[in-house]
Motif scaffolding. Structure first.
Motif, short mmCIF file in Angstrom:
data_model
loop_
_atom_site.label_atom_id
_atom_site.label_comp_id
_atom_site.label_asym_id
_atom_site.label_seq_id
_atom_site.Cartn_x
_atom_site.Cartn_y
_atom_site.Cartn_z
N SER A 1 0.83 -1.21 0.00
CA SER A 1 0.00 0.00 0.00
C SER A 1 0.86 1.26 0.00
O SER A 1 0.53 2.25 -0.66
CB SER A 1 -0.94 0.01 1.20
N ILE A 2 1.96 1.23 0.74
CA ILE A 2 2.85 2.40 0.77
C ILE A 2 3.45 2.64 -0.61
O ILE A 2 3.47 3.77 -1.11
CB ILE A 2 3.94 2.21 1.86
N GLU A 3 3.91 1.57 -1.25
CA GLU A 3 4.49 1.73 -2.60
C GLU A 3 3.44 2.26 -3.57
O GLU A 3 3.71 3.12 -4.40
CB GLU A 3 5.05 0.39 -3.10
N GLU A 4 2.23 1.73 -3.46
CA GLU A 4 1.16 2.19 -4.35
C GLU A 4 0.86 3.67 -4.12
O GLU A 4 0.68 4.44 -5.06
CB GLU A 4 -0.13 1.37 -4.09
N GLN A 5 0.80 4.04 -2.83
CA GLN A 5 0.46 5.43 -2.51
C GLN A 5 1.50 6.39 -3.09
O GLN A 5 1.16 7.46 -3.59
CB GLN A 5 0.34 5.62 -0.99
N LYS A 6 2.78 5.98 -3.03
CA LYS A 6 3.84 6.84 -3.59
C LYS A 6 3.60 7.05 -5.09
O LYS A 6 3.77 8.16 -5.60
CB LYS A 6 5.21 6.17 -3.39
N ILE A 7 3.18 5.99 -5.78
CA ILE A 7 2.93 6.10 -7.22
C ILE A 7 1.70 6.99 -7.48
O ILE A 7 1.72 7.87 -8.34
CB ILE A 7 2.71 4.68 -7.83
N ILE A 8 0.66 6.76 -6.68
CA ILE A 8 -0.57 7.55 -6.86
C ILE A 8 -0.30 9.03 -6.60
O ILE A 8 -0.80 9.91 -7.31
CB ILE A 8 -1.69 7.00 -5.94
N ASP A 9 0.51 9.32 -5.56
CA ASP A 9 0.83 10.72 -5.25
C ASP A 9 1.56 11.41 -6.40
O ASP A 9 1.53 12.63 -6.52
CB ASP A 9 1.66 10.81 -3.96
N LYS A 10 2.22 10.61 -7.24
CA LYS A 10 2.90 11.20 -8.41
C LYS A 10 1.99 11.18 -9.64
O LYS A 10 2.44 11.42 -10.76
CB LYS A 10 4.18 10.40 -8.72
N GLY A 11 0.74 10.82 -9.43
CA GLY A 11 -0.21 10.85 -10.56
C GLY A 11 -0.33 9.53 -11.31
O GLY A 11 -0.98 9.47 -12.35
N GLY A 12 0.30 8.47 -10.80
CA GLY A 12 0.25 7.18 -11.49
C GLY A 12 -0.99 6.37 -11.14
O GLY A 12 -1.73 6.70 -10.21
N ASP A 13 -1.24 5.33 -11.90
CA ASP A 13 -2.35 4.41 -11.64
C ASP A 13 -1.80 3.01 -11.38
O ASP A 13 -0.73 2.65 -11.87
CB ASP A 13 -3.30 4.35 -12.84
N ILE A 14 -2.57 2.22 -10.65
CA ILE A 14 -2.15 0.86 -10.30
C ILE A 14 -3.15 -0.13 -10.91
O ILE A 14 -4.36 0.11 -10.87
CB ILE A 14 -2.16 0.63 -8.76
N TYR A 15 -2.62 -1.24 -11.42
CA TYR A 15 -3.49 -2.27 -11.98
C TYR A 15 -3.15 -3.64 -11.40
O TYR A 15 -1.99 -3.91 -11.09
CB TYR A 15 -3.35 -2.33 -13.50
N LEU A 16 -4.18 -4.46 -11.30
CA LEU A 16 -4.00 -5.86 -10.90
C LEU A 16 -4.39 -6.70 -12.12
O LEU A 16 -5.52 -6.61 -12.60
CB LEU A 16 -4.92 -6.18 -9.71
#
Lengths: 220, 521
Positions: free
Chosen positions: B286-301
């Motif tokens: 979750s921490i790694e994902e949040q860092k990506i989201i804070d930079k405007g990125g999206d996450i996929y499964l």
């Protein structure tokens, strides 16, 4: 998307009336989302501009896992969390289930279903085999009784939920218990079932109630 | 004459198992809940239940299970309690099987076990992706037998208002009919609270909307001690729906699903550099994902590479849910996901017997703080609920025995006021939701200040005020832990510090008081 949706409400002394509410959105909200949105308004006003009261309804998971939100939507008994607002016609009606006593608005009392399970002795005694995977997925939502042409409100007929319950109860190694469950099942389901199979079609968990019935018929 | 000695509040997995434990001992109980057990959040659990059965022949043991649990909890869960939990797990699975719970089985007839995040062995027992639902229906079926015998008595449709105390501790509790507001008073000497997590305080979570936080807020205002409220599990694969988020079970990754983000159109598997990759503990992902989201990125499964038969047989209901609620078929397209509030490691402070800080009060399940430390392992929540319910039941049996009586009173509360406090505390929710996966000192201080203002305005509105106090207790717990550990990440104190290897405890005594306690043995 804007629509007027009519909701069946309860007034003093249980009198029911229809109250229109305005839905505005992209259609992707579910009926439960819509009801929650109405209740979250700081002042609840109906579509006629008249002040109203919060709507009583049952809801828990919002993901088709708990059976709380069974109601009649646009004439069809459904779980409200599975119906999107885009599916509803203008002036569509949201009503409580008709075969159970209404407590208030869209909330109904399904106690009779639980009593039915007790009557059926719907538990296994000394199970050695796992219970039927389908029979343990019944949500006790009440849709099976709502659509059943053989269920008279208040009667002891247990409907599809009773089939699932009896299937759990008969997965016993205790022969006397199995016999007991079968006896109650014959009395509170089989005797009055007209084989319309409406419960099979409505079950939100797709429990194969017809196959369970066939299996129960073989039990002694 | 009803012999119902012990009052259990909440009828999910913890409450039901407490009731079953008592009933098997021939002791009666009164199981009070707002809704029937079929509606409890426990039904929503998907992935499974951990137990070191070693059915995959990987040399698993309860000791390894305990070590994984303590490690994932970042060393602040009581080892004695965790050992008890993990040692009991194989027996619990055996008992559930003996009740007829249809676990998925391997070809050679053993209970099947799957890989789950943060675990060194495959030890999660499951029923497809509906483990919670099938577990609950097994417990409900067994409880019905004891209901018919009168050993378990149910009262459904009652909202918990508050505990009643006298000089000996608990002497009962007040409830209100959820439709009419009519108050009923239940006198008893032992109350087991199994009322779940604090979803409703935050508004958007993966669990049931019935878990409003009302009971916890009331207990807190009554002076009951709470622990580790700063540790809130953000599950790394959730998808927002209206008013809640939907969980995409960890089983999806356990069966081979992968996480990625896009950078310049390229797939980046951002968890690949970590020891356990896409099956790292939830806090880490979750921490790694949040860092990506804070930079405007999206996450996929992405599950599209999985064998279609595996999806059908082990993730079938999850696939159906994704189709229905997200409009995406996981067989053909990746699922957009993000971290979402999933579980509260903190709760009512209990000892290893599940006793709370007031005599006669016990807590189990997500309502209690005991097994999960700073981060919970997937598959340990149902286990904790079952084992906790059982432990609390035994402990309550030894509490002062006195007949439990229900008395209807002529009093009533405005039920809309109770419910509205939970539905209309937008200001509290907005502030709490700012305390997300990554916490900055500026936001923590600002949230505390804003909550203080809300609290001043809420005085006199009992239900809203108690929710606000509990929200302030969460913020205080976050503020006081000046380190990062598990699900608690602070930008100003990024390291895990040995001096904070402690349990934080917070309680209300006219003002909110906070302290750190040594981790139990």
């Amino acid at each position: 998307m804007k629509k007027i949706i009519k909701i069946k409400r309860t007034a003093e002394k249980g009198r029911q009336f229809l109250e229109p509410f305005l839905y505005e959105g992209d259609g992707n909200e579910t009926v439960i989302d819509f009801l929650e949105e109405i209740n979250s308004r700081s002042e609840i006003v109906n579509a006629d501009g008249k002040p109203s009261q919060p709507i009583s309804f049952n809801c828990s998971c919002k993901e088709k896992k708990c059976g709380a939100c069974a109601m009649v939507i646009d004439g069809k008994p459904r779980l409200a969390c599975t119906v999107h607002m885009r599916e509803l016609k203008e002036n569509a009606l949201i009503e409580p289930l008709s075969k159970f006593p209404v407590i208030r608005d869209l909330s109904v009392d399904r106690t009779i279903m639980y009593n039915g399970q007790e009557t059926l002795k719907a538990w296994p005694e000394a199970p050695q085999e796992p219970m039927d995977t389908d029979a343990v997925r019944c949500l006790m939502c009440g849709l099976c009784l709502e659509v059943c042409p053989n269920y008279i409100p208040g009667s002891s007929f247990t409907g599809g939920a009773g089939v699932a319950g009896a299937a759990r109860g008969m997965d016993s190694t205790d022969a006397a218990h199995t016999k007991d469950v079968k006896k109650e099942y014959m009395k509170h389901f089989f005797r009055d079932c007209g084989q319309s199979l409406s419960c099979v079609r409505i079950c939100p968990m797709n429990i194969p109630l017809d196959k369970l019935q066939a299996r129960l018929a073989k039990k002694k | 004459m009803m012999n119902a000695n012990i009052l259990i509040v909440g009828s999910g997995a913890a409450g039901l198992n407490a009731a079953l434990t008592l009933a098997k001992k021939g002791c009666g109980c009164l199981l009070v809940s707002e809704s029937p057990s079929e509606r409890a959040q426990s039904n929503m659990a998907e992935g499974g239940i951990n137990a070191a059965l070693d059915n995959c022949g990987e040399g698993d043991s309860p000791e390894l299970h305990a070590a994984d649990t303590i490690k994932a909890g970042r060393n602040i869960a009581s080892p004695a309690a965790v050992n008890g939990l993990c040692n009991a797990a194989p027996r619990i699975i055996e008992e559930l099987s003996a009740m007829g719970m249809p676990f998925d089985h391997t070809a050679d007839g053993k209970v099947a076990q799957r890989a789950f995040g943060g675990q060194s062995r495959k030890r999660t027992c499951y029923c497809g992706s509906e483990t919670g639902l099938i577990l609950m229906h097994t417990l409900i079926t067994m409880a019905r037998k004891y209901e018919a015998q009168g050993l378990i008595r149910r009262e459904t449709g009652l909202l918990f208002l508050r505990v009643l105390t006298d000089d000996k501790g608990i002497c009962g509790a007040l409830f209100a009919d959820k439709y009419t507001g009519k108050i009923c008073r239940i006198t008893t000497r032992a109350v087991i609270m199994c009322t779940g997590g604090l979803n409703g305080l935050f508004g958007i979570a993966t669990g049931s909307v019935l878990n409003s936080g009302t009971a916890a807020a009331s207990l807190f205002t009554s002076g009951v001690e709470f622990s580790n409220l700063e540790f809130i599990q953000f599950h790394p694969t959730t998808s927002p729906l209206k008013g809640k988020s939907m969980l995409i079970s960890e089983a999806a990754r356990g069966e081979g699903g992968i996480l990625y983000t896009l950078e310049n159109g390229q797939r980046i598997r951002f968890m690949q550099g970590f020891e356990k990759g896409d099956l790292s503990p939830r806090d880490v992902i979750s921490i790694e994902e949040q860092k990506i989201i804070d930079k405007g990125g999206d996450i996929y499964l992405d599950l599209t590479a999985l064998d279609g038969d595996i999806i059908d047989s082990r993730l079938g209901s999850l696939r159906e849910s994704c189709k229905m609620f997200l409009g995406i078929d996981m067989k053909t397209a990746p699922l957009p996901v993000r971290p979402g509030i999933h579980y509260f490691m903190g709760g009512v402070r209990t000892d290893s017997s599940h006793r709370a800080s007031i005599d006669g009060l016990f807590a189990a399940g997500e309502a209690a703080c005991i097994y999960h430390g700073a981060n919970r392992l997937g598959g340990n929540s149902l286990l904790g609920a079952l084992y906790g319910g059982e432990c609390a039941a035994y402990a309550a049996l030894s509490a002062d025995r006195e007949e439990t009586e229900i008395t209807a009173t002529s009093e009533s509360v405005d039920i809309y006021e109770v419910k509205a406090a939970a539905q209309q505390d937008e200001d509290i929710r907005r502030q709490l939701c700012r305390l997300g996966v990554i916490r900055t000192p500026e936001v923590i201080a600002d949230v505390q200040e804003k909550l203080s203002c809300i609290e001043e305005q809420a005085r006199g509105k009992e239900y809203l005020h108690s929710r606000c106090l509990l929200a302030m207790a969460i913020a205080e717990s976050i503020s006081q832990r000046r380190e990062s550990r598990g699900a608690h990440l602070r930008t100003d104190f990024p390291d895990t510090l040995p001096e904070y290897r402690k349990t934080s405890t917070v309680y209300y005594d006219g003002v909110i008081k906070h302290r750190f306690d040594e981790v139990g043995e």
